[in-house]
Design an enzyme around this catalytic site. Sequence first.
Site, PDB file in Angstrom:
ATOM      1  N   LYS A 435      40.504  13.450  -5.888  1.00  0.00           N
ATOM      2  CA  LYS A 435      40.764  14.247  -7.084  1.00  0.00           C
ATOM      3  C   LYS A 435      40.100  13.574  -8.275  1.00  0.00           C
ATOM      4  O   LYS A 435      40.462  12.464  -8.643  1.00  0.00           O
ATOM      5  CB  LYS A 435      42.263  14.369  -7.322  1.00  0.00           C
ATOM      6  CG  LYS A 435      42.585  15.379  -8.377  1.00  0.00           C
ATOM      7  CD  LYS A 435      44.009  15.846  -8.308  1.00  0.00           C
ATOM      8  CE  LYS A 435      44.083  17.171  -9.031  1.00  0.00           C
ATOM      9  NZ  LYS A 435      45.387  17.608  -9.360  1.00  0.00           N
ATOM     10  N   TRP A 440      38.209  18.755  -7.060  1.00  0.00           N
ATOM     11  CA  TRP A 440      38.273  18.083  -5.760  1.00  0.00           C
ATOM     12  C   TRP A 440      36.881  17.738  -5.257  1.00  0.00           C
ATOM     13  O   TRP A 440      35.949  18.527  -5.360  1.00  0.00           O
ATOM     14  CB  TRP A 440      38.941  18.993  -4.730  1.00  0.00           C
ATOM     15  CG  TRP A 440      40.374  19.287  -5.038  1.00  0.00           C
ATOM     16  CD1 TRP A 440      40.892  20.444  -5.529  1.00  0.00           C
ATOM     17  CD2 TRP A 440      41.485  18.408  -4.883  1.00  0.00           C
ATOM     18  NE1 TRP A 440      42.249  20.344  -5.693  1.00  0.00           N
ATOM     19  CE2 TRP A 440      42.652  19.097  -5.303  1.00  0.00           C
ATOM     20  CE3 TRP A 440      41.628  17.084  -4.447  1.00  0.00           C
ATOM     21  CZ2 TRP A 440      43.916  18.534  -5.282  1.00  0.00           C
ATOM     22  CZ3 TRP A 440      42.903  16.516  -4.421  1.00  0.00           C
ATOM     23  CH2 TRP A 440      44.026  17.246  -4.841  1.00  0.00           C
TER      24      TRP A 440
END
Length: 551
Positions: A435, A440
């Site tokens: 993250k 992501w």
Amino acid sequence: MQNEPFNLAHILEHAATFHGDVEIVTRQVDDGSIRRSTYGEAADRTRQLARALQKLGISRGDRVGTMGWNTQRHLEAWYAVSGQGAICHTINPRLFEDQIEYIINHAQDRVILLDAPFVPMMERLQARLPSVEQWIVLTDADHLPDADLPGVVDSESLIADERPEFDWPRLDHETPAGLCYTSGTTGNPKGVLYTHRSNMIHAWAVCSRDVTGIGMSDTVLMVVPMFHANSWGLAYACPMTGSKLVLPGARLDGASIYELLDGQQVTFSAAVPTVWNMLLTHLKQNDLGLPHLREVLIGGSAVPRHLIETFDRDYDVTIVQGWGMTELSPLGTTCRLKACMKDWPWEKQVDVRMKQGIPIYGCDLKIVDDDNRELPHDGETAGRLLVRGPWVIKRYYRDDTDATDADGWFDTGDIATIDSFGYMQITDRAKDLIKSGGEWISSVDLENAAMGHEQIEIAAVIGVHHPRWEERPLLLVKPVSGAALTRDEVLDYLRDKVAKWWLPDDVLFVDEIPLTATGKISKLQLRKQYGDYVLPQQETAVADAPDAKMK
Ligand code: ADP
């Protein structure tokens, strides 16, 4: 219609009756020699073993452990145990010893059949395994080691005086047949209990054209281990179809695998990427070819692009990617091309073959967001991958609650996309995603990109703490021997292969990348080793991320 119950033992009986002379070839664990037998002989010996186990007091529902390489004796143990209604608990010898102790005690195995090389480990553990009454070493009297295990006997002496007759019981479909524990990358391993029904239906699916497509004209080298994830159903699918079966025992190095592929004229095989990489090195070093081999099913972790390309180009062998997990018996998808892709350029076809593939009918599959809303099949939107079907887990062994949601969907822990053609692609394990700045980054995509470099043997990516962006990727590289790679060369190589803001903040060269008991990169171990790594101070390109949010 007839409601004929499934008993897995009928598969071997079918092979004995209609393919009785078809060979089973084993590399013996004892001395590495090759032993030739047939389905007919294996079925006789299986009935003898079933009688012997019954005399030891094994009855319906009892757990019998096996810790063995792929051999005929192990195969016979599988059928003898589950055919009589007991549960064959396959134990992975690559687990840590305390995990092995845990799973034997959790399963409460009464008898354990094991290969001789595992005797020393079991001698160390046996005092802490109170449920085990009897140890059977899968060997003959000449090779039985001097073992300090209660009631130890060799399997050949055990069955020698038994008649080859056994009435396999009529079992309810739902009767448990096999038990396999996941490797427990987090917490204790969890048991997956297969039934005669689930294994039978899965085996039929494994035989189908777009999964393995194996048949009685094939010779199958079963490299995928019988001690983990049901050997991908091949220990059932091969006798089901009457294909000749080749079992590699304990030797999985490139030279030993090549010797079997060539000597037995193998047409189909299944393996994890590491084994096939070792084979490739051996082929290249010795300038060898594979004239008989048609196809290899590879799965367990993402298949590197160079493997698909090299086997296509240099060996005329098709690598088919498969995806699955212990909880899925284990196969869920395989990746082959559709008719409409037949005339696509080769590179574009390989792009498709890098995906994990299309669900095997029976294994339903969808991707959802965090609110459980189904996501579109656009090949872009990634979500949690859920599965449902007759060979998918409902509840872990001896657990109190279901492992599925109320509608029967099991969360695989994988993150995936599905494209408009229906091909699923794993982008990461949920817990391995990085993250960064609210976005992501897929560690798998980064690893795949890095492993395209010819001087990189294996690459692993983990997220490490970053004061501004929460986490940033750290790339660990094991170069091929003799390579003189630098950090900047690796980063330059990646520059046009991944988004700018995905570029790792640092590259570390290591001698070894730790692997799990099932041969996957151990992110857990890496996070322990490098989780506190302090990244060099530099300006990362996270601000380029579509939705980058500063912390
Ligand atoms: P464990 O190693 O935990 O015992 P399994 O052997 O059941 O578990 O591994 C299942 C996992 O392996 C899947 O959830 C997935 O993350 C990974 N996996 C299996 N096949 C592939 C593949 N072809 N590509 C990428 N990942 C894969």
